[in-house]
Design a protein around this motif. Structure first.
Motif, PDB file in Angstrom:
ATOM      1  N   PHE A 203      49.777   5.676  -5.221  1.00  0.00           N
ATOM      2  CA  PHE A 203      50.182   4.958  -6.423  1.00  0.00           C
ATOM      3  C   PHE A 203      49.450   3.636  -6.523  1.00  0.00           C
ATOM      4  O   PHE A 203      49.381   2.892  -5.552  1.00  0.00           O
TER       5      PHE A 203
ATOM      6  N   SER B  57      49.298   3.806 -18.200  1.00  0.00           N
ATOM      7  CA  SER B  57      49.956   4.253 -16.973  1.00  0.00           C
ATOM      8  C   SER B  57      50.232   5.752 -17.003  1.00  0.00           C
ATOM      9  O   SER B  57      50.275   6.373 -18.058  1.00  0.00           O
TER      10      SER B  57
ATOM     11  N   VAL C 202      58.487   3.069 -14.206  1.00  0.00           N
ATOM     12  CA  VAL C 202      59.758   2.901 -13.508  1.00  0.00           C
ATOM     13  C   VAL C 202      60.451   1.721 -14.179  1.00  0.00           C
ATOM     14  O   VAL C 202      59.938   0.602 -14.162  1.00  0.00           O
TER      15      VAL C 202
ATOM     16  N   ILE D 134      51.426   3.563 -11.767  1.00  0.00           N
ATOM     17  CA  ILE D 134      52.842   3.425 -12.091  1.00  0.00           C
ATOM     18  C   ILE D 134      53.117   1.966 -12.434  1.00  0.00           C
ATOM     19  O   ILE D 134      52.702   1.061 -11.707  1.00  0.00           O
TER      20      ILE D 134
ATOM     21  N   LEU E  13      59.932  11.756 -10.248  1.00  0.00           N
ATOM     22  CA  LEU E  13      58.785  11.258 -11.006  1.00  0.00           C
ATOM     23  C   LEU E  13      57.488  11.937 -10.571  1.00  0.00           C
ATOM     24  O   LEU E  13      56.642  12.270 -11.403  1.00  0.00           O
ATOM     25  N   SER E  14      57.339  12.174  -9.275  1.00  0.00           N
ATOM     26  CA  SER E  14      56.089  12.754  -8.766  1.00  0.00           C
ATOM     27  C   SER E  14      55.822  14.147  -9.327  1.00  0.00           C
ATOM     28  O   SER E  14      54.675  14.589  -9.369  1.00  0.00           O
TER      29      SER E  14
ATOM     30  N   THR F 268      54.770  10.138 -21.557  1.00  0.00           N
ATOM     31  CA  THR F 268      54.729   9.441 -20.268  1.00  0.00           C
ATOM     32  C   THR F 268      56.104   9.505 -19.611  1.00  0.00           C
ATOM     33  O   THR F 268      57.100   9.113 -20.222  1.00  0.00           O
TER      34      THR F 268
ATOM     35  N   GLY G 160      53.008   6.796 -15.333  1.00  0.00           N
ATOM     36  CA  GLY G 160      54.459   6.834 -15.254  1.00  0.00           C
ATOM     37  C   GLY G 160      55.028   5.430 -15.289  1.00  0.00           C
ATOM     38  O   GLY G 160      54.338   4.461 -14.971  1.00  0.00           O
TER      39      GLY G 160
ATOM     40  N   LEU H  43      53.410  13.702 -12.356  1.00  0.00           N
ATOM     41  CA  LEU H  43      52.168  12.927 -12.221  1.00  0.00           C
ATOM     42  C   LEU H  43      50.996  13.833 -11.910  1.00  0.00           C
ATOM     43  O   LEU H  43      51.124  14.877 -11.368  1.00  0.00           O
TER      44      LEU H  43
ATOM     45  N   THR I 108      50.296   0.429  -8.316  1.00  0.00           N
ATOM     46  CA  THR I 108      51.480  -0.090  -8.989  1.00  0.00           C
ATOM     47  C   THR I 108      51.201  -1.433  -9.639  1.00  0.00           C
ATOM     48  O   THR I 108      50.379  -2.212  -9.155  1.00  0.00           O
TER      49      THR I 108
END
Length: 191
Positions: free
Chosen positions: A66, A88, A92, A23, A187-188, A122, A90, A191, A68
């Motif tokens: 994650f 990536s 944020v 992420i 979001l999860s 994505t 995802g 993924l 990150t």
């Protein structure tokens, strides 16, 4: 494929096995990216210096591990984003909802991500941060200012076409610890 691999694959398909995802946290400077990551990692608010170079850390939330990347939001740092976001799972994207004077700059920055063909599917979680501050605009005003109302896919997260990018906005306050958890749950799903 052995039985162990098949079993893990079956559990992953059902969402019952730990997932791993990369992420990337992006947004203009002072939007709250580093503060959010510090909160997620240490469950405490701390004073965070502006991000000068990309930093990486691992977090576990629920059944997802994650990796990150916190990328700086100042103009020079944004030149590095592409090499991180294209790899990536995802994104944020944080917006300072209490600083509408920077909405146009933030909108253009988000639009660059939306226009990137490599990111066509994505998922992008937009966190409208600092909604607890008196000068914050409503989420609806922010969405209209960004011109993304027709792109939002809904908080329920169902019935997306395979070529459709999941995109949603969640109001939050990192400092007061609300709103972002719902965003990460959303979001999860992708993924």
């Amino acid at each position: 494929m052995g039985f162990g691999d098949w079993f893990k694959s079956a559990l992953s398909f059902l969402g019952l096995y730990k997932k791993k995802a990369t992420i990337v946290f992006v947004g203009l400077d002072n939007a709250g990216k580093s503060t959010l990551l510090a909160m997620l990692k240490n469950s405490a608010t701390t004073t965070v210096a502006p991000t000068q170079q990309p930093t990486s850390q691992e977090l576990v939330m629920g059944s997802i591990r994650f990796k990150t990347f916190d990328l700086g939001g100042h103009e020079v740092a944004r030149q590095l984003w592409e090499q991180y976001v294209t790899n990536s799972d995802g994104i944020v994207f944080l917006v300072d909802s209490a600083d509408p004077s920077r909405f146009e700059e933030s909108r253009r920055t988000l639009q660059e991500l939306l226009d990137n063909h490599d990111l066509a599917t994505t998922p992008i979680l937009i966190l409208s941060n600092k909604v607890d501050i008196q000068t914050a605009v409503s989420m609806e005003t922010m969405v209209q200012s960004f011109g993304i109302q027709h792109l939002l896919t809904g908080k329920g997260g169902s019935n997306l076409r395979s070529d459709q990018r999941p995109l949603e906005v969640f109001p939050c306050s990192v400092i007061n610890r609300f709103g972002y958890t719902d965003g990460f749950k959303w979001l999860s799903k992708y993924l």
